[in-house]
Each structure stands twice: as C-alpha cells, then as structure tokens.
Write a protein that holds these residues in place. Structure first.
Motif, PDB file in Angstrom:
ATOM      1  N   MET A   1      36.826  31.050  59.249  1.00 39.11           N
ATOM      2  CA  MET A   1      37.761  31.180  58.160  1.00 39.11           C
ATOM      3  C   MET A   1      37.444  32.483  57.453  1.00 39.11           C
ATOM      4  SD  MET A   1      37.717  27.256  56.679  1.00 39.11           S
ATOM      5  CE  MET A   1      36.126  27.446  55.925  1.00 39.11           C
ATOM      6  N   ASN A   2      38.412  33.360  57.378  1.00 45.00           N
ATOM      7  CA  ASN A   2      38.229  34.647  56.729  1.00 45.00           C
ATOM      8  C   ASN A   2      39.114  34.704  55.498  1.00 45.00           C
ATOM      9  OD1 ASN A   2      39.003  37.677  56.371  1.00 45.00           O
ATOM     10  ND2 ASN A   2      37.078  37.647  57.498  1.00 45.00           N
ATOM     11  N   TYR A   3      38.552  35.191  54.413  1.00 42.62           N
ATOM     12  CA  TYR A   3      39.303  35.291  53.162  1.00 42.62           C
ATOM     13  C   TYR A   3      39.164  36.681  52.562  1.00 42.62           C
ATOM     14  CZ  TYR A   3      34.763  34.941  50.899  1.00 42.62           C
ATOM     15  OH  TYR A   3      33.477  35.179  50.499  1.00 42.62           O
ATOM     16  N   ASP A   4      40.117  37.041  51.718  1.00 42.19           N
ATOM     17  CA  ASP A   4      40.049  38.301  50.996  1.00 42.19           C
ATOM     18  C   ASP A   4      40.830  38.149  49.702  1.00 42.19           C
ATOM     19  OD1 ASP A   4      39.250  40.882  50.511  1.00 42.19           O
ATOM     20  OD2 ASP A   4      40.663  41.811  51.881  1.00 42.19           O
ATOM     21  N   GLY A   5      40.390  38.838  48.695  1.00 42.68           N
ATOM     22  CA  GLY A   5      41.075  38.851  47.412  1.00 42.68           C
ATOM     23  C   GLY A   5      41.410  40.287  47.037  1.00 42.68           C
ATOM     24  N   ALA A   6      42.474  40.460  46.282  1.00 45.07           N
ATOM     25  CA  ALA A   6      42.888  41.798  45.846  1.00 45.07           C
ATOM     26  C   ALA A   6      43.420  41.715  44.422  1.00 45.07           C
ATOM     27  CB  ALA A   6      43.967  42.336  46.772  1.00 45.07           C
ATOM     28  N   THR A   7      43.274  42.804  43.707  1.00 44.02           N
ATOM     29  CA  THR A   7      43.791  42.896  42.347  1.00 44.02           C
ATOM     30  C   THR A   7      44.735  44.082  42.269  1.00 44.02           C
ATOM     31  OG1 THR A   7      41.818  41.899  41.405  1.00 44.02           O
ATOM     32  CG2 THR A   7      43.128  43.249  39.934  1.00 44.02           C
ATOM     33  N   PHE A   8      45.896  43.845  41.680  1.00 40.78           N
ATOM     34  CA  PHE A   8      46.903  44.885  41.480  1.00 40.78           C
ATOM     35  C   PHE A   8      47.034  45.105  39.978  1.00 40.78           C
ATOM     36  CE2 PHE A   8      47.964  42.131  45.095  1.00 40.78           C
ATOM     37  CZ  PHE A   8      47.767  43.025  46.127  1.00 40.78           C
ATOM     38  N   GLU A   9      46.118  45.915  39.431  1.00 38.79           N
ATOM     39  CA  GLU A   9      46.018  46.099  37.995  1.00 38.79           C
ATOM     40  C   GLU A   9      47.313  46.564  37.355  1.00 38.79           C
ATOM     41  OE1 GLU A   9      42.870  48.319  35.821  1.00 38.79           O
ATOM     42  OE2 GLU A   9      41.620  47.479  37.427  1.00 38.79           O
ATOM     43  N   TYR A  10      47.967  47.548  37.957  1.00 41.57           N
ATOM     44  CA  TYR A  10      49.177  48.119  37.366  1.00 41.57           C
ATOM     45  C   TYR A  10      50.320  47.115  37.306  1.00 41.57           C
ATOM     46  CZ  TYR A  10      46.676  52.477  37.877  1.00 41.57           C
ATOM     47  OH  TYR A  10      45.732  53.462  37.787  1.00 41.57           O
ATOM     48  N   GLU A  11      50.294  46.135  38.191  1.00 40.18           N
ATOM     49  CA  GLU A  11      51.322  45.098  38.194  1.00 40.18           C
ATOM     50  C   GLU A  11      50.880  43.852  37.429  1.00 40.18           C
ATOM     51  OE1 GLU A  11      52.712  44.264  42.142  1.00 40.18           O
ATOM     52  OE2 GLU A  11      52.592  46.379  42.692  1.00 40.18           O
ATOM     53  N   GLY A  12      49.603  43.803  37.028  1.00 33.68           N
ATOM     54  CA  GLY A  12      49.090  42.648  36.306  1.00 33.68           C
ATOM     55  C   GLY A  12      49.015  41.396  37.166  1.00 33.68           C
ATOM     56  N   LYS A  13      48.754  41.579  38.465  1.00 29.50           N
ATOM     57  CA  LYS A  13      48.713  40.451  39.397  1.00 29.50           C
ATOM     58  C   LYS A  13      47.495  40.571  40.306  1.00 29.50           C
ATOM     59  CE  LYS A  13      53.713  40.215  39.581  1.00 29.50           C
ATOM     60  NZ  LYS A  13      54.907  40.419  40.372  1.00 29.50           N
ATOM     61  N   SER A  14      47.177  39.463  40.935  1.00 25.40           N
ATOM     62  CA  SER A  14      46.130  39.422  41.950  1.00 25.40           C
ATOM     63  C   SER A  14      46.652  38.603  43.115  1.00 25.40           C
ATOM     64  CB  SER A  14      44.864  38.767  41.388  1.00 25.40           C
ATOM     65  OG  SER A  14      44.336  39.516  40.322  1.00 25.40           O
ATOM     66  N   GLY A  15      45.945  38.657  44.222  1.00 30.76           N
ATOM     67  CA  GLY A  15      46.374  37.870  45.375  1.00 30.76           C
ATOM     68  C   GLY A  15      45.218  37.550  46.280  1.00 30.76           C
ATOM     69  N   ILE A  16      45.447  36.542  47.135  1.00 31.05           N
ATOM     70  CA  ILE A  16      44.448  36.174  48.126  1.00 31.05           C
ATOM     71  C   ILE A  16      45.119  36.041  49.485  1.00 31.05           C
ATOM     72  CG2 ILE A  16      42.949  34.986  46.487  1.00 31.05           C
ATOM     73  CD1 ILE A  16      44.021  32.336  47.595  1.00 31.05           C
ATOM     74  N   GLY A  17      44.316  36.209  50.508  1.00 33.49           N
ATOM     75  CA  GLY A  17      44.766  36.001  51.873  1.00 33.49           C
ATOM     76  C   GLY A  17      43.701  35.232  52.627  1.00 33.49           C
ATOM     77  N   VAL A  18      44.151  34.324  53.489  1.00 33.83           N
ATOM     78  CA  VAL A  18      43.244  33.473  54.258  1.00 33.83           C
ATOM     79  C   VAL A  18      43.769  33.382  55.683  1.00 33.83           C
ATOM     80  CG1 VAL A  18      42.364  31.117  54.541  1.00 33.83           C
ATOM     81  CG2 VAL A  18      42.696  32.052  52.238  1.00 33.83           C
ATOM     82  N   ILE A  19      42.875  33.467  56.646  1.00 31.44           N
ATOM     83  CA  ILE A  19      43.237  33.164  58.023  1.00 31.44           C
ATOM     84  C   ILE A  19      42.157  32.257  58.597  1.00 31.44           C
ATOM     85  CG2 ILE A  19      42.183  35.241  58.998  1.00 31.44           C
ATOM     86  CD1 ILE A  19      44.745  35.049  60.992  1.00 31.44           C
ATOM     87  N   ILE A  20      42.596  31.211  59.260  1.00 34.19           N
ATOM     88  CA  ILE A  20      41.685  30.270  59.896  1.00 34.19           C
ATOM     89  C   ILE A  20      41.916  30.357  61.395  1.00 34.19           C
ATOM     90  CG2 ILE A  20      41.018  27.850  60.136  1.00 34.19           C
ATOM     91  CD1 ILE A  20      41.865  27.449  57.225  1.00 34.19           C
ATOM     92  N   ARG A  21      40.832  30.589  62.126  1.00 37.37           N
ATOM     93  CA  ARG A  21      40.896  30.718  63.580  1.00 37.37           C
ATOM     94  C   ARG A  21      40.085  29.602  64.225  1.00 37.37           C
ATOM     95  NH1 ARG A  21      42.882  35.773  64.871  1.00 37.37           N
ATOM     96  NH2 ARG A  21      42.837  37.280  63.177  1.00 37.37           N
ATOM     97  N   ASP A  22      40.460  29.274  65.457  1.00 36.66           N
ATOM     98  CA  ASP A  22      39.671  28.281  66.196  1.00 36.66           C
ATOM     99  C   ASP A  22      38.457  28.963  66.815  1.00 36.66           C
ATOM    100  OD1 ASP A  22      40.524  29.571  68.538  1.00 36.66           O
ATOM    101  OD2 ASP A  22      41.925  27.976  69.090  1.00 36.66           O
ATOM    102  N   SER A  23      37.660  28.217  67.556  1.00 34.09           N
ATOM    103  CA  SER A  23      36.414  28.746  68.120  1.00 34.09           C
ATOM    104  C   SER A  23      36.648  29.845  69.161  1.00 34.09           C
ATOM    105  CB  SER A  23      35.583  27.624  68.731  1.00 34.09           C
ATOM    106  OG  SER A  23      36.313  26.982  69.759  1.00 34.09           O
ATOM    107  N   CYS A  24      37.872  29.949  69.668  1.00 35.06           N
ATOM    108  CA  CYS A  24      38.208  31.011  70.627  1.00 35.06           C
ATOM    109  C   CYS A  24      38.800  32.239  69.941  1.00 35.06           C
ATOM    110  CB  CYS A  24      39.194  30.483  71.662  1.00 35.06           C
ATOM    111  SG  CYS A  24      38.508  29.166  72.682  1.00 35.06           S
ATOM    112  N   GLY A  25      39.013  32.164  68.630  1.00 30.20           N
ATOM    113  CA  GLY A  25      39.553  33.290  67.888  1.00 30.20           C
ATOM    114  C   GLY A  25      41.059  33.268  67.685  1.00 30.20           C
TER     115      GLY A  25
END
Length: 109
Positions: A1-25
């Motif tokens: 499971m890979n995750y990432d977070g980002a902040t968009f200061e000028y827009e006053g927003k933030s976001g996250i992204g997640v991808i879940i892979r099986d054992s083969c990728g």
C-alpha cells in the motif's frame, strides 16, 4: 500500500493519494481525496497513512506493507516516543489504525 499527501497552499487545499497492489504488483484499488484545508506537508503524509489503513480495512486487506516517502513520518512511526503536538497526534492515529493489520512499515526515498 503506497500513500502520498500534498498541500496546495495557494488554493487552500490538500490532498491524498493511495494505491494498493497485490503481492505481484498489480493494482487492486486506488483512492484520491481532496481536503478543503491546507495542512502542513508532514501532517498530510500522516493523514494519508491513516486513510490508507482505513481504506485497506474497508476492502478487506489484513496483511500489508505500508509505504510512503516521508522520512519524518516513517521515523515518527518507528520510534516509541509520543508527542502531543498536532503531528504527533496524527502519527498516533496511524499507529492505532495499524494495530488490526499484520503491517510492515516501509520508507521509499
């Protein structure tokens, strides 16, 4: 499971992204979420880690490798000390969420 977070200061927003892979990728699930508040980057990484674990639980994952690219979050998760700072409380959320998993923490530079 890979995750990432980002902040968009000028827009006053933030976001996250997640991808879940099986054992083969192969991707088995993904999630992105816009958050209408500009958090600090480290806070967003911790929020993304918690949301990743919640999402995995929702789709029935119980054994996983949790991988992110924040050295700060990784070190906070692997250390035993606690902090009452907002970031420390977010890290505690990740730790609590991970208790229902057979989880290995991983840091990707």
């Amino acid at each position: 499971m890979n995750y990432d977070g980002a902040t968009f200061e000028y827009e006053g927003k933030s976001g996250i992204g997640v991808i879940i892979r099986d054992s083969c990728g192969a991707a088995i699930a993904s999630l992105s979420q816009l958050i209408p508040h500009a958090y600090q980057v480290a806070d967003m990484e911790a929020i993304a880690a918690t949301r990743t674990l919640e999402f995995a639980r929702e789709i029935g994952i119980t054994d996983a490798i949790l991988e992110g690219d924040s050295c700060l979050v990784h070190h906070a998760l692997t250390r035993g000390e606690q902090s009452l700072s907002p970031f420390g409380l977010l890290v505690e959320d990740v730790k609590v969420s991970s208790t229902s998993f057979c989880t290995l923490l991983s840091y990707k530079e």
